[in-house]
Structure formats: structure tokens, C-alpha cells
Design a protein around this motif. Structure first.
Motif, PDB file in Angstrom:
ATOM      1  N   THR A 192     -11.584   5.041   0.053  1.00 16.34           N
ATOM      2  CA  THR A 192     -12.392   5.406   1.218  1.00 16.34           C
ATOM      3  C   THR A 192     -13.134   4.174   1.715  1.00 16.34           C
ATOM      4  O   THR A 192     -13.297   3.186   1.001  1.00 16.34           O
ATOM      5  N   ASP A 193     -13.591   4.256   2.971  1.00 18.34           N
ATOM      6  CA  ASP A 193     -14.356   3.143   3.537  1.00 18.34           C
ATOM      7  C   ASP A 193     -15.841   3.353   3.255  1.00 18.34           C
ATOM      8  O   ASP A 193     -16.230   4.263   2.521  1.00 18.34           O
ATOM      9  N   ASP A 194     -16.677   2.518   3.862  1.00 20.17           N
ATOM     10  CA  ASP A 194     -18.109   2.584   3.558  1.00 20.17           C
ATOM     11  C   ASP A 194     -18.806   3.768   4.202  1.00 20.17           C
ATOM     12  O   ASP A 194     -20.004   3.969   3.984  1.00 20.17           O
ATOM     13  N   VAL A 202      -9.093   6.265   3.852  1.00 19.65           N
ATOM     14  CA  VAL A 202      -8.470   5.097   4.469  1.00 19.65           C
ATOM     15  C   VAL A 202      -7.047   5.412   4.913  1.00 19.65           C
ATOM     16  O   VAL A 202      -6.612   4.986   5.992  1.00 19.65           O
ATOM     17  N   LEU A 203      -6.286   6.160   4.116  1.00 17.67           N
ATOM     18  CA  LEU A 203      -4.901   6.472   4.480  1.00 17.67           C
ATOM     19  C   LEU A 203      -4.845   7.268   5.779  1.00 17.67           C
ATOM     20  O   LEU A 203      -3.999   6.997   6.644  1.00 17.67           O
ATOM     21  N   ALA A 204      -5.732   8.246   5.937  1.00 18.59           N
ATOM     22  CA  ALA A 204      -5.764   9.020   7.172  1.00 18.59           C
ATOM     23  C   ALA A 204      -6.089   8.135   8.366  1.00 18.59           C
ATOM     24  O   ALA A 204      -5.477   8.259   9.434  1.00 18.59           O
ATOM     25  N   TRP A 230      -9.596  -3.193  -1.649  1.00 15.16           N
ATOM     26  CA  TRP A 230      -8.518  -2.349  -1.113  1.00 15.16           C
ATOM     27  C   TRP A 230      -8.611  -2.193   0.406  1.00 15.16           C
ATOM     28  O   TRP A 230      -7.592  -1.968   1.052  1.00 15.16           O
ATOM     29  N   LEU A 231      -9.788  -2.360   0.975  1.00 16.75           N
ATOM     30  CA  LEU A 231      -9.911  -2.257   2.423  1.00 16.75           C
ATOM     31  C   LEU A 231      -9.245  -3.444   3.112  1.00 16.75           C
ATOM     32  O   LEU A 231      -8.440  -3.276   4.036  1.00 16.75           O
ATOM     33  N   GLY A 232      -9.558  -4.658   2.673  1.00 21.83           N
ATOM     34  CA  GLY A 232      -8.951  -5.837   3.261  1.00 21.83           C
ATOM     35  C   GLY A 232      -7.459  -5.913   2.999  1.00 21.83           C
ATOM     36  O   GLY A 232      -6.684  -6.306   3.881  1.00 21.83           O
ATOM     37  N   ILE A 233      -7.036  -5.538   1.793  1.00 22.08           N
ATOM     38  CA  ILE A 233      -5.603  -5.583   1.467  1.00 22.08           C
ATOM     39  C   ILE A 233      -4.831  -4.595   2.325  1.00 22.08           C
ATOM     40  O   ILE A 233      -3.749  -4.907   2.845  1.00 22.08           O
ATOM     41  N   THR A 234      -5.362  -3.391   2.488  1.00 25.46           N
ATOM     42  CA  THR A 234      -4.686  -2.391   3.322  1.00 25.46           C
ATOM     43  C   THR A 234      -4.570  -2.859   4.759  1.00 25.46           C
ATOM     44  O   THR A 234      -3.503  -2.739   5.384  1.00 25.46           O
TER      45      THR A 234
END
Length: 341
Positions: A124-126, A131-133, A307-311
Motif C-alpha cells: 500500500t502507499d502512504d 498499489v496494485l489497484a 516497493w513503491l519506487g520499484i513498482t
């Protein structure tokens, strides 16, 4: 039936295996994300309750339809009490990802942004959103924006270049001076001024970027029309009394489109990048919109959540790579020096 020239181009395109499979992979991802509401949503796809059928993904229902203990307000299917009441006298079919792009997840095992888990595959984000959705909805929005901007700007650019090249002379001279002045306008500063006056939206951003992006193909089409207007078959058509519009559309434009089509995949990738860049800087879509650029900004602001930046990197890099590979294959297909293998 395809003409011999079209069959030759298709054979050359297929011979470029990297571009050929990139096209099919990109189309598969795009078609998959077109049905984002049926893949990632916080509403069930189907409900069977007391012998009645409900389709919440397509229609709104009030909570009191599922029991007298609930209020006559729009049903919130993430409410545990409502879910238990429905499952006690029926059943529900949920999407593959039971969250929408704006769903706030309230029962996370750790503070947001939370890492990937069996429930949230990309974390999930902050703001506690899946995040996937957001990637699924953001990919669809970015590609649709890019397609719309590319098609409309290409149509305007081709028309402007055709008028310049066909008539030449004073028309071409004045048009070129206008393009030189207009292309020197500071787009980012104008967008900052626009964002301070009105809230940017999908259509406002599209119109604003369209004001400047149409010039990308004008030079190519202008050169083709300058060359083609002096060819013998064009002179013959004029001598027979064919109108200027018919000569431009029927006799010169097909040859000019060959050079134009090779630029379209690269123009599309540029359009996707522009939207992501504006969202990253905060001058793009309204806050809360599913955006790949906003995901990049989340990765920059939350270095403790890699995981946010990588995604964001994988999604944006993958989309642009596929489009570049397709563009290379299209360029080879329209190259007259290439021969099918």
C-alpha cells in the motif's frame, strides 16, 4: 485482402520478433486494464441475497436493501457488519483485487505504507491505498490519455503540414514563423499559471498539451508535401481539374502517412511520459486520481518503502520499452530498403 505492399510490410513487421510480441503483450495488458472495474473494485461483482440478484459493480444499492438494521444510504461493502449480514442469507463474488484505486484500507497489519502481502500483492502507499489497484487504473488512464493526445495531435499536425507543403510560398513562410514562435513558449510555466487559476482535469490537460504537441509531425508532413506536389501524377491531376483538397488527400497524403506512421509509437510513449511527469511534479491530474506519476512521487517521498519506487519503475519502464520495440518494428516495416525474411 491486403495489397502486395501491405503484405510485404506485415511480413517485415512479423520478422521483427521483439516488436511483434511487444505489440501483443501491450495489447493484452491494455485490454486487461480496460476492465479495471471488474478486476479491482471494493464492490462485489455479484450478490445473491434472499433469492434476489444484485450487481453492485454496475449499480448502486442502499444498505437497507440488505436488512432493516441498516440506513437508507449507499452500501459500503467494506463494512464488516454489512458483509456478515449478506453472507448470513446469501453470498458474494468479489473481484480479483477487492480494492479500488481510492479505497482506504483501515485494518492494515502495519502503518502505511505497508509492505506487499497476500492481501495487498504490491503493498500500500502512504495513504493506505492498494498499489496494485492504482497501477491497474493508472495504466489504463495513462494509455487512454496517450492514445487520445497522439491521435488528435497527429491529425492536426498532418493537416497543418499538408497545407504548408502543398501551397508553399507565403503560406509556408508565415506558418513556419508562427511555429517557431509558438514552439518557444514556456509550456511548464504556462501550465503552472493554468493550475493556479483552475484545477487541471483529464480534458483540461489534454487540451493544454494539444496546443503544443501538434507540431511534432508538421515538419515531416510538410517535407513530404513539398516533394510530392511537383511529381508528375500530381501535376496531371491538377491539369485534369481535380480540386486541391482531393489532390492532397488522394494523391500526396498516402505517401506522407508512411513517414508519419513510423513516428506514432514514439509519440505515444512521449504522451504517456508527459502525463506521468506532470503528475510527478504536482501539475497533472487532481489529487487522488490513479496516476503512475503520482506513484513515482510516492516512491521518492517514502524511501523506506522501496516497493513503491520499484513498482513505478517497472510499470513505466515496461510500458515505454514495449512501445519503443513496437516503434522500431513499425519503422522497419515502412522502410522501402527492407526485405521480408
Amino acid at each position: 485482402m491486403l495489397s502486395p505492399v501491405a503484405r510485404r510490410r506485415w511480413a517485415i513487421f512479423r520478422a521483427n520478433r521483439r516488436g511483434f510480441w511487444s505489440l501483443w503483450l501491450f495489447l493484452a495488458l491494455f485490454i486487461f486494464c480496460l476492465f479495471a472495474e471488474f478486476i479491482a473494485n471494493d464492490r462485489p461483482l455479484l450478490i445473491r441475497f434472499e433469492g434476489h440478484w444484485f450487481v453492485p459493480v454496475l449499480q448502486d444499492y442502499s444498505e437497507d436493501r440488505f436488512g432493516q438494521d441498516f440506513l437508507p444510504t449507499e452500501a459500503d461493502y467494506t463494512d464488516p457488519d454489512l458483509r456478515r449480514a449478506i453472507e448470513a442469507r446469501g453470498w458474494m463474488v468479489w473481484p480479483l483485487v477487492p480494492f479500488s484505486y481510492d479505497t482506504i484500507i483501515k485494518d492494515l497489519p502495519s502503518p502505511a505504507p505497508s509492505p506487499p502481502s497476500r492481501r495487498n500483492w504490491l503493498g500500500t502507499d502512504d495513504e493506505a491505498r492498494d498499489v496494485l489497484a492504482r497501477v491497474i487504473y493508472g495504466f489504463r488512464l495513462a494509455v487512454l490519455f496517450g492514445f487520445t493526445l497522439t491521435l488528435v495531435s497527429s491529425a492536426i499536425g498532418v493537416a497543418a503540414g499538408a497545407v504548408q507543403g502543398y501551397y508553399g510560398g507565403l503560406v509556408d513562410l508565415l506558418f513556419q514563423r508562427f511555429i517557431e514562435i509558438w514552439s518557444g513558449m514556456p509550456q511548464l510555466y504556462l501550465l503552472i499559471i493554468l493550475a493556479s487559476v483552475i484545477a487541471p482535469s483529464f480534458w483540461i490537460l489534454l487540451v493544454f498539451l494539444l496546443l503544443f504537441s501538434w507540431m511534432s509531425l508538421t515538419g515531416v508532413v510538410r517535407a513530404e508535401f513539398l516533394r510530392g506536389r511537383n511529381l508528375d501524377y500530381v501535376r496531371a491531376a491538377k491539369a485534369l481539374g481535380v480540386s486541391d483538397g482531393a489532390v492532397m488527400v488522394r494523391h500526396i497524403l498516402p505517401n506522407a502517412l508512411v513517414a508519419t506512421l513510423t513516428f506514432l509509437p514514439f509519440t505515444l510513449s512521449g504522451s504517456v511520459t508527459i502525463l506521468a511527469s506532470l503528475d510527478f511534479l504536482g501539475f497533472g491530474l487532481p489529487p487522488g486520481s490513479p496516476s503512475l506519476g503520482e506513484l513515482v512521487a510516492q516512491g521518492k517521498n517514502n524511501l523506506q518503502a522501496p516497493w513503491l519506487g520499484i513498482t513505478a519503475f517497472v510499470v513505466l519502464g515496461g510500458v515505454l520499452t514495449l512501445l519503443i520495440f513496437v516503434g522500431e518494428a513499425v519503422r522497419d516495416a515502412f522502410d522501402p530498403r527492407r526485405q521480408p525474411r
